[in-house]
Scaffold this motif. Structure first.
Motif, PDB file in Angstrom:
ATOM      1  N   ALA A   3      -9.819  -2.258 -32.743  1.00  0.00           N
ATOM      2  CA  ALA A   3      -8.638  -2.103 -33.433  1.00  0.00           C
ATOM      3  C   ALA A   3      -7.152  -2.203 -33.221  1.00  0.00           C
ATOM      4  O   ALA A   3      -6.439  -2.782 -33.534  1.00  0.00           O
ATOM      5  CB  ALA A   3      -8.919  -0.859 -34.730  1.00  0.00           C
ATOM      6  N   ILE A   4      -7.218  -1.298 -32.192  1.00  0.00           N
ATOM      7  CA  ILE A   4      -5.791  -1.063 -31.266  1.00  0.00           C
ATOM      8  C   ILE A   4      -5.511  -2.455 -30.769  1.00  0.00           C
ATOM      9  O   ILE A   4      -4.310  -2.931 -30.683  1.00  0.00           O
ATOM     10  CB  ILE A   4      -6.045  -0.099 -30.043  1.00  0.00           C
ATOM     11  N   SER A   5      -6.405  -3.199 -30.316  1.00  0.00           N
ATOM     12  CA  SER A   5      -5.978  -4.446 -29.517  1.00  0.00           C
ATOM     13  C   SER A   5      -5.523  -5.622 -30.707  1.00  0.00           C
ATOM     14  O   SER A   5      -4.632  -6.364 -30.516  1.00  0.00           O
ATOM     15  CB  SER A   5      -7.357  -5.227 -28.976  1.00  0.00           C
ATOM     16  N   TRP A  42      -1.851  -7.386 -30.710  1.00  0.00           N
ATOM     17  CA  TRP A  42      -1.675  -9.040 -30.748  1.00  0.00           C
ATOM     18  C   TRP A  42      -0.810  -9.023 -32.100  1.00  0.00           C
ATOM     19  O   TRP A  42       0.071  -9.591 -31.817  1.00  0.00           O
ATOM     20  CB  TRP A  42      -3.279  -9.193 -31.297  1.00  0.00           C
ATOM     21  N   ASP A  43      -0.967  -8.423 -33.127  1.00  0.00           N
ATOM     22  CA  ASP A  43      -0.162  -8.629 -34.460  1.00  0.00           C
ATOM     23  C   ASP A  43       1.202  -8.226 -34.128  1.00  0.00           C
ATOM     24  O   ASP A  43       2.194  -8.958 -34.535  1.00  0.00           O
ATOM     25  CB  ASP A  43      -0.671  -7.710 -35.518  1.00  0.00           C
ATOM     26  N   LEU A  44       1.518  -7.350 -33.354  1.00  0.00           N
ATOM     27  CA  LEU A  44       3.047  -6.604 -33.239  1.00  0.00           C
ATOM     28  C   LEU A  44       3.498  -7.822 -32.231  1.00  0.00           C
ATOM     29  O   LEU A  44       4.768  -7.992 -32.597  1.00  0.00           O
ATOM     30  CB  LEU A  44       2.925  -5.416 -32.312  1.00  0.00           C
ATOM     31  N   ARG A  45       3.122  -8.417 -31.493  1.00  0.00           N
ATOM     32  CA  ARG A  45       3.323  -9.595 -30.645  1.00  0.00           C
ATOM     33  C   ARG A  45       3.480 -10.789 -31.222  1.00  0.00           C
ATOM     34  O   ARG A  45       4.182 -11.676 -30.748  1.00  0.00           O
ATOM     35  CB  ARG A  45       2.680  -9.474 -29.364  1.00  0.00           C
ATOM     36  N   PRO A 102       3.531 -15.440 -22.933  1.00  0.00           N
ATOM     37  CA  PRO A 102       2.099 -15.915 -23.173  1.00  0.00           C
ATOM     38  C   PRO A 102       1.201 -14.837 -22.725  1.00  0.00           C
ATOM     39  O   PRO A 102       1.439 -14.087 -21.698  1.00  0.00           O
ATOM     40  CB  PRO A 102       2.094 -17.220 -22.242  1.00  0.00           C
ATOM     41  N   PHE A 103       0.065 -14.810 -23.291  1.00  0.00           N
ATOM     42  CA  PHE A 103      -0.997 -13.940 -23.126  1.00  0.00           C
ATOM     43  C   PHE A 103      -2.279 -14.068 -23.698  1.00  0.00           C
ATOM     44  O   PHE A 103      -2.271 -14.789 -24.517  1.00  0.00           O
ATOM     45  CB  PHE A 103      -0.794 -12.293 -23.396  1.00  0.00           C
ATOM     46  N   ALA A 104      -3.382 -13.455 -23.001  1.00  0.00           N
ATOM     47  CA  ALA A 104      -4.698 -13.919 -23.669  1.00  0.00           C
ATOM     48  C   ALA A 104      -5.144 -12.259 -24.078  1.00  0.00           C
ATOM     49  O   ALA A 104      -4.840 -11.424 -23.290  1.00  0.00           O
ATOM     50  CB  ALA A 104      -5.705 -14.596 -22.613  1.00  0.00           C
ATOM     51  N   VAL A 146     -11.367 -14.251 -29.023  1.00  0.00           N
ATOM     52  CA  VAL A 146     -10.607 -14.158 -27.891  1.00  0.00           C
ATOM     53  C   VAL A 146      -9.141 -15.125 -28.154  1.00  0.00           C
ATOM     54  O   VAL A 146      -9.422 -16.082 -28.141  1.00  0.00           O
ATOM     55  CB  VAL A 146     -11.298 -14.665 -26.660  1.00  0.00           C
ATOM     56  N   ARG A 147      -8.006 -14.492 -28.267  1.00  0.00           N
ATOM     57  CA  ARG A 147      -6.767 -15.200 -28.743  1.00  0.00           C
ATOM     58  C   ARG A 147      -6.035 -15.619 -27.450  1.00  0.00           C
ATOM     59  O   ARG A 147      -5.808 -14.716 -26.566  1.00  0.00           O
ATOM     60  CB  ARG A 147      -5.998 -14.461 -29.711  1.00  0.00           C
TER      61      ARG A 147
END
Lengths: 506, 506
Positions: free
Chosen positions: B25-27, B31-34, B239-241, B249-250
């Protein structure tokens, strides 16, 4: 040493803030699953939602919560507490009582049954096979009847279910307004069905590309005053609005390239929901009061924008030219008058989700009367298809050929959501009553729409409705904003005047 | 009655599953914030992340966790436990020990200091003003030195920090391989800097629209075997994964319309990280073992794809024509040879993030040597700029004109991330060693790239690396996959052979 009441109050707010934080995380996961989460991660994601929901349930019914509720509802301390504290605690108590009274084992059984029945419903609907669903629906209804007893049944068991979605609204209130509505609308629908003056609609169904519909949807949301720094628009199978917090209220849309109305009116409808949540007072963040006060009041905001704004002649006087610019020529030879009549075409139909604004309340009244009979008058599940078909024939003049286009069309009952349907029509009644009242403060309503100046209208809704969140109950909001009790007259007048004019009836 | 070991094991796995669910959930929130969260909701969203992170910390250091760890690390029960249980508990114990040994009050102070220093760093970098940051950085280093003592300092304090990111890797191991690397690369870089045969690169910097870069990025990810049913591609500043679970896995990308290399090599790099996480054994889901085993092994997978695949001549023999089709004509008159040389241009520079694959390790070695001196040899924070500039001059032949292009360029130290930098070069060394070993099993490596058949290559990585998650430590994976200890020879050979060829040196 005993804790002071200020310490208990502080402890309570920290505790509910934690619950609200968990709920925000759950909502984001739900949004993500519906908008773009890859399918292979969905099963594990659902488990995460289950884990966090379990935590929320435990916190809401914990000994710690009971301690706060007991301490903060003590009559001796009420005058030391702010209104926000009292109302927040009252809401927590309501949730606590609702959840703690059902034995945990039974509740878990019910949740599993619910999921099972919802997934079976899809197949049963596909096959138009009510018997397939019947034993499960019977169990769901049995559970609900038992839950009502746990909650403490009074004279009208169905009132308990209504109260879940529309606190304070009762069968006797609804009987009155729905009765008036039915009496007035049924003959009007019949009169229109007999009219030879059908609007031309073929031009509605030309190809309108998804990209251009999306661009127009964004334009309309901006025009409505939807704040894109506090939200975003995505695409889903079924449109919805979801509030994560007042600074992050998202809407979604569905695009039908052969019927732009799905996206345009869907956008305006969900935008109405979103404006409500974006304008709840920031002071309520972190408390359970930071949410729309009921299903019905929420629906009043979406329907206000969809029908009283978005299907209004003046609205299209402003926006028709811009719609033409976004479209690929489909309206080039269509006058504003013809366009206006086409988007307000009305006629009896069997499917609620495809109904127009005039016939829509009748679909809801059918469902309300059936739910009431199930819980108040001992109607059996096995009798549902026959009763359903009879009522459609009586009110809408159409009899479903099978249960797919009849009693199986909606998912709500399979999910145990009895008491939910009436909110749709209540919202519509509220909206008409708000509109009537708004006109006293904003007599230039039509001119504002023509000018594209929606701001004063939105601000009226914020002042009278949005800002309060759950600080006011639905009926309190209605009364404060309009000065009277729920009254069907305003919706009846609106529908009658509008559709007599669209169809040029006497 | 005492609980059986099976019951304790079951309780332990339920408990860590809950922690992993919270982390997912934290991840997702991160992701959403970024990627696209509206800015007005960000502050409240950060609080939700704080709340859930606090819960994870508490669960990881709770009495309940201690009970499970004590019971399941008892020597008497080890033979009753599966390998998965033993390794999972060992990981939980490692985290428990790390967190529980630092006094809570100190840790909270440190977290606040960290956030403060990171935000100050931005301003200090902008102004090229090291003195502004110095007192904060000194406190950060003091905290870290104290933490090392809490954790139990042995002969080499810096080993404790390395172990946070690369379990099992020590100063003595790194000294050896980084030393060899430096000795071999420094003269090679000098030789190339003196070469008159500079590749032509001007055609790289023509306009390449974001939409078309995105389409090409999606194409390349598909070619790599990235599973879009278990991931998605979005756009971000950096960029990030990120792995939510192996089915989700985004990756994200950044587009520079005047330099397509940012997106293309960024995609291939992050795609390499993502392939690792997508192929971790599903049996590890819900345990702390379901993640890449270390920063270095993770970087070995991203660098393997970025450099050993994505900058390989054979890869572009396959994909150059399709790149030409996506681009707007910028490569129409550029031969494959000229393109290949241009994307492999090398030269000394001051900024790590802009370095090429040959000079990159030297940037890391500078940082490693400085970190080691700080924690092992009493180097003071005030000496950092001078030491930094001296090393750049010695290894890369360039002296920063100010601290913005010198010691202030990276955020890591301001966030307290000492011990992290070496992983970048370790990953590169691992990747070269894996490649050497892979060639024994897949002698047709070059032909496969030419054919666009990456599957056998990806499967080799899954078999030897991906599937294990944290079941194997970094050094175990290296040894099992390559049959030997960490050896700098393979990277040195690769770089030397490749760059002698690109620059046509003797």
């Amino acid at each position: 040493m005993l804790a002071s009441i200020k310490d208990i109050e502080k402890g309570y707010f920290e505790y509910v803030k934690k619950i609200m934080d968990f709920e925000e995380a759950i909502s984001l996961m739900a949004w993500d699953l519906r908008t773009g989460a890859p399918k292979k991660g969905a099963e594990q994601r659902s488990e995460v939602i289950g884990t966090l929901s379990g935590e929320v349930f435990q916190m809401s019914t914990s000994e710690e919560m009971k301690y706060y509720i007991d301490a903060l509802t003590d009559p001796g301390v009420q005058n030391e507490l702010s209104e926000k504290t009292r109302k927040s605690v009252a809401y927590s108590k309501r949730e606590y009582d609702k959840n703690v009274k059902i034995p945990e084992r039974e509740y878990k059984e019910y949740v599993i049954l619910q999921a099972k029945t919802e997934s079976l419903w899809e197949e049963a609907k596909e096959k138009a096979d009510f018997n397939m669903l019947k034993p499960y629906l019977e169990k769901i209804v049995d559970f609900k009847r038992r839950f009502i007893e746990y909650w403490g049944c009074e004279s009208q068991p169905y009132d308990k279910l209504l109260d879940l979605y529309e606190p304070g609204v009762t069968v006797s209130m609804i009987d009155k307004v729905f009765g008036e509505l039915r009496e007035q609308i049924v003959p009007l629908v019949q009169e229109i069905a007999g009219s030879r003056d059908r609007p031309e609609t073929s031009f509605l169904f030309k190809r309108f590309s998804k990209e251009k519909q999306r661009a127009f949807s964004l334009h309309i949301l901006r025009e409505m005053g939807y704040d894109f720094d506090a939200g975003r628009l995505d695409e889903t199978g079924h449109p919805f609005a979801i509030s994560l917090n007042p600074g992050d209220v998202r809407v979604t849309n569905h695009y039908d390239e052969n019927d732009f109305r799905t996206a345009v009116f869907g956008t305006i409808h969900e935008g109405g929901h979103a404006l409500y949540e974006q304008h709840i007072s920031k002071e309520l963040i972190g408390t359970p009061l930071c949410s729309g006060t009921s299903m019905g009041i929420h629906e009043s905001q979406s329907l206000f924008f969809e029908n009283f704004v978005g299907r209004h002649h003046a609205f299209w006087e402003k926006h028709y030219d811009s719609l033409k610019q976004y479209a690929d020529g489909q309206f080039d030879h269509v006058s504003l008058e013809d366009f206006y009549r086409a988007i307000n075409i009305s006629g009896p139909s069997l499917i609620r989700l495809e109904a127009d604004e005039l016939t829509y309340p009748l679909h809801i009244i059918v469902r309300y009367e059936i739910e009431k009979a199930l819980f108040n008058d001992g109607l059996e599940v096995s009798e549902l298809p026959e009763v359903w078909n009879g009522k459609y024939e009586e009110y809408l003049g159409l009899r479903p050929a099978n249960d797919r286009e009849g009693v199986l069309q909606d998912i709500h009952w399979s999910g145990g959501d009895f008491g939910y349907f009436p909110s749709y029509a209540l919202g519509y009644l509220y909206a008409a009553q708000f509109k009537h009242s708004m006109l006293k403060d904003i007599p230039r309503f039509n001119e504002l729409l023509k000018e594209g100046n929606i701001k004063p209208i939105r601000e009226w809704l914020t002042t009278n409705i949005h800002q309060f969140g759950r600080m006011q109950k639905p009926i309190e909001i209605l009364k404060d904003a309009t000065g009277e009790e729920l009254n069907a007259k305003y919706l009846v007048d609106y529908l009658s005047k509008k559709y007599r004019s669209v169809y040029e009836l006497a």
